[in-house]
Design an enzyme around this catalytic site. Structure first.
Site, PDB file in Angstrom:
ATOM      1  NE  ARG A 164      -3.972  -2.029   0.313  1.00 22.22           N
ATOM      2  CZ  ARG A 164      -3.893  -3.311  -0.038  1.00 22.22           C
ATOM      3  NH1 ARG A 164      -2.793  -3.766  -0.626  1.00 22.22           N
ATOM      4  NH2 ARG A 164      -4.897  -4.137   0.162  1.00 22.22           N
ATOM      5  CB  SER A 236      -8.468  -2.637   4.668  1.00 21.88           C
ATOM      6  OG  SER A 236      -8.721  -3.856   4.032  1.00 21.88           O
ATOM      7  CD  GLU A 332      -5.672   0.534   2.741  1.00 18.12           C
ATOM      8  OE1 GLU A 332      -5.338   0.137   1.635  1.00 18.12           O
ATOM      9  OE2 GLU A 332      -6.827   0.889   3.003  1.00 18.12           O
TER      10      GLU A 332
HETATM   11  N1  EPU Z   1     -10.135 -12.474   9.665  1.00 21.98           N
HETATM   12  C1  EPU Z   1     -10.817 -12.791  10.816  1.00 21.98           C
HETATM   13  N2  EPU Z   1     -11.800 -11.946  11.267  1.00 21.98           N
HETATM   14  C2  EPU Z   1     -12.131 -10.824  10.591  1.00 21.98           C
HETATM   15  C3  EPU Z   1     -11.437 -10.494   9.420  1.00 21.98           C
HETATM   16  C4  EPU Z   1     -10.434 -11.338   8.963  1.00 21.98           C
HETATM   17  O1  EPU Z   1     -10.558 -13.790  11.437  1.00 21.98           O
HETATM   18  O2  EPU Z   1     -13.036 -10.116  11.050  1.00 21.98           O
HETATM   19  C5  EPU Z   1      -9.080 -13.371   9.137  1.00 21.98           C
HETATM   20  C6  EPU Z   1      -9.592 -14.151   7.944  1.00 21.98           C
HETATM   21  O3  EPU Z   1     -10.109 -15.377   8.330  1.00 21.98           O
HETATM   22  C7  EPU Z   1      -8.356 -14.336   7.070  1.00 21.98           C
HETATM   23  C8  EPU Z   1      -7.498 -13.170   7.441  1.00 21.98           C
HETATM   24  O4  EPU Z   1      -8.027 -12.585   8.618  1.00 21.98           O
HETATM   25  O5  EPU Z   1      -7.670 -15.492   7.395  1.00 21.98           O
HETATM   26  C9  EPU Z   1      -7.368 -12.193   6.318  1.00 21.98           C
HETATM   27  O6  EPU Z   1      -8.675 -11.719   5.948  1.00 21.98           O
HETATM   28  P1  EPU Z   1      -9.050 -11.360   4.436  1.00 21.98           P
HETATM   29  O7  EPU Z   1      -8.602 -12.412   3.498  1.00 21.98           O
HETATM   30  O8  EPU Z   1     -10.483 -10.984   4.397  1.00 21.98           O
HETATM   31  O9  EPU Z   1      -8.152 -10.111   4.111  1.00 21.98           O
HETATM   32  P2  EPU Z   1      -7.864  -8.774   4.926  1.00 21.98           P
HETATM   33  O10 EPU Z   1      -6.546  -8.890   5.592  1.00 21.98           O
HETATM   34  O11 EPU Z   1      -9.023  -8.392   5.756  1.00 21.98           O
HETATM   35  C10 EPU Z   1      -6.662  -7.781   2.817  1.00 21.98           C
HETATM   36  C11 EPU Z   1      -6.571  -6.427   2.161  1.00 21.98           C
HETATM   37  C12 EPU Z   1      -7.827  -6.157   1.359  1.00 21.98           C
HETATM   38  C13 EPU Z   1      -7.962  -7.230   0.287  1.00 21.98           C
HETATM   39  C14 EPU Z   1      -8.011  -8.596   0.982  1.00 21.98           C
HETATM   40  C15 EPU Z   1      -7.998  -9.731  -0.007  1.00 21.98           C
HETATM   41  C16 EPU Z   1      -5.207  -4.971   3.553  1.00 21.98           C
HETATM   42  C17 EPU Z   1      -5.189  -3.833   4.508  1.00 21.98           C
HETATM   43  N3  EPU Z   1      -6.410  -5.382   3.165  1.00 21.98           N
HETATM   44  O12 EPU Z   1      -7.772  -7.711   3.709  1.00 21.98           O
HETATM   45  O13 EPU Z   1      -7.694  -4.892   0.725  1.00 21.98           O
HETATM   46  O14 EPU Z   1      -9.113  -7.035  -0.498  1.00 21.98           O
HETATM   47  O15 EPU Z   1      -6.847  -8.766   1.809  1.00 21.98           O
HETATM   48  O16 EPU Z   1      -6.746  -9.813  -0.583  1.00 21.98           O
HETATM   49  O17 EPU Z   1      -4.150  -5.463   3.168  1.00 21.98           O
HETATM   50  C18 EPU Z   1      -8.171  -2.569   1.059  1.00 21.98           C
HETATM   51  O18 EPU Z   1      -6.960  -2.372   1.042  1.00 21.98           O
HETATM   52  O19 EPU Z   1      -8.991  -1.619   1.244  1.00 21.98           O
HETATM   53  C19 EPU Z   1      -8.673  -3.921   0.930  1.00 21.98           C
HETATM   54  C20 EPU Z   1      -9.990  -4.189   1.009  1.00 21.98           C
END
Ligand code: EPU
Length: 336
Positions: A164, A236, A332
């Site tokens: 990012r 995010s 972010e």
């Molecule tokens: N998780 C939980 N509880 C929650 C949320 C997540 O346990 O409430 C766990 C999930 O089970 C998973 C892990 O956390 O194992 C990661 O969650 P997820 O795959 O949904 O991804 P994220 O870390 O929440 C990141 C990016 C997103 C992107 C997704 C998919 C960042 C800050 N965010 O989200 O990007 O779409 O991965 O690749 O890196 C954005 O930047 O605005 C954004 C939406």
């Protein structure tokens, strides 16, 4: 060119925050850049460039000029047997472009489907999702430099892309308006399915195409991220923190349910969403702001929140996560 004073930014930010800009100037073509420079009074004011306003939180009215990038146009620069170079004006919607690519089978961009920003904004923050980052697709970026009054070009490999992050948040942040991005896209479809349960999500599709992969991604996103038109949000809110292995181990010893993802540099990434989730924020009963039921990393406006309400809620999250896990979360979104 559009020029207004005391202009509402509510329709121009996905948090749906009702802030105003002292001056609003919309740039629709390169001549508008010229007109802007000539209006010395406005040119000398503080300036904030926005695209689709999908990664910004306005906590107060903006004193200065909000320069809205509405530069449009897409043209193919090179159409080779196995790849294309496509130049896209920075004010184009990133997702409309991703849709066009899926339809034409220009590949590599499909995992980034559904991200609601502009092409310029996508480059500034090196958007990433489902195992892909825009940095892998950028051939060249063209920008206008307000300090030298010249157009310049920079190669993708020189953009200092990080998580990012890019040169456009640092050396090239102050005086620069990105005008176009040239993407290198492959004509050979090599689906990237290693992130999370993506392979599961597409396993019943007999012949996977870029468009079908796009649809699968959109449906995963829809299940996690509330529609900003109904519940204002900017995806995010925080970055996923990167910790040393030792620091991460301390956390997982105490909280074995916390997931960790190893990075190539030997560090470990921890999902901020899970930390926020474990702090109980999904059950928080704040009337104005909440976190999404299916992903606690998404902070959303329940309807009538002001920017400062969202910020106060985010600060509460930061403090609670710090107290419980010793981890400092970094926003972010751009807070303004
Ligand atoms: N998780 C939980 N509880 C929650 C949320 C997540 O346990 O409430 C766990 C999930 O089970 C998973 C892990 O956390 O194992 C990661 O969650 P997820 O795959 O949904 O991804 P994220 O870390 O929440 C990141 C990016 C997103 C992107 C997704 C998919 C960042 C800050 N965010 O989200 O990007 O779409 O991965 O690749 O890196 C954005 O930047 O605005 C954004 C939406």
């Amino acid at each position: 060119m559009l020029l207004y004073s005391d202009y509402s930014l509510k329709p121009l930010n996905t948090f749906n925050i009702d802030a105003k800009s002292e001056i609003y100037f919309e740039v629709s073509d390169k001549q508008d850049i010229d007109s802007f420079i000539r209006k010395r009074k406005y040119f000398e004011m503080p300036r904030l460039i926005i695209g689709n306003g999908s990664n910004i939180l306005f906590t107060k009215d903006y004193k200065g000029v909000v320069l809205k990038n509405s530069l449009k146009g897409i043209d193919i620069q090179v159409d080779a047997d196995d790849y294309v170079l496509v130049r896209v004006a920075s004010g184009e919607s990133f997702d409309e472009f991703a849709f066009t690519c899926a339809r034409k089978r220009y590949c590599g961009i499909e995992n980034l489907s559904g991200i609601p920003g502009s092409v310029g904004g996508a480059v500034v923050q090196n958007i990433g999702a489902y195992g892909q980052e825009i940095k892998n697709l950028v051939e060249e970026v063209e920008y206008y430099d307000f300090s030298t009054f010249e157009f310049n070009k920079i190669k993708g490999e020189d953009c200092k892309f990080g998580y990012r992050d890019s040169i456009f948040k640092h050396e090239l942040s102050e005086n620069v308006l990105i005008t176009s991005v040239t993407f290198r896209l492959s004509k050979k479809f090599e689906p990237m399915l290693t992130y999370g349960h993506l392979d599961e999500a597409v396993k019943d599709i007999p012949v996977l195409t870029p468009m079908l992969l796009r649809k699968a991604i959109l449906s995963i996103r829809d299940s996690k991220i509330p529609d900003y038109k109904q519940f204002g949000n900017a995806g995010s809110f925080f970055k996923n923190p990167e910790l040393t292995k030792a620091a991460a181990k301390k956390i997982t010893e105490q909280f074995p349910e916390v997931k960790t993802f190893e990075l190539e540099n030997g560090n470990v990434k921890i999902p901020a969403g899970q930390l926020i989730d474990l702090c109980g924020f999904k059950d928080d009963n704040d009337e104005k702001v909440g976190v999404a039921e299916n992903n606690a990393l998404i902070v959303f406006n329940r309807g009538n929140a002001k920017g400062k309400d969202v910020l106060a809620f985010a600060k509460k999250i930061e403090k609670t996560v710090k107290d419980k896990f010793g981890v400092k979360l970094e926003p972010e979104v751009v807070i303004c």
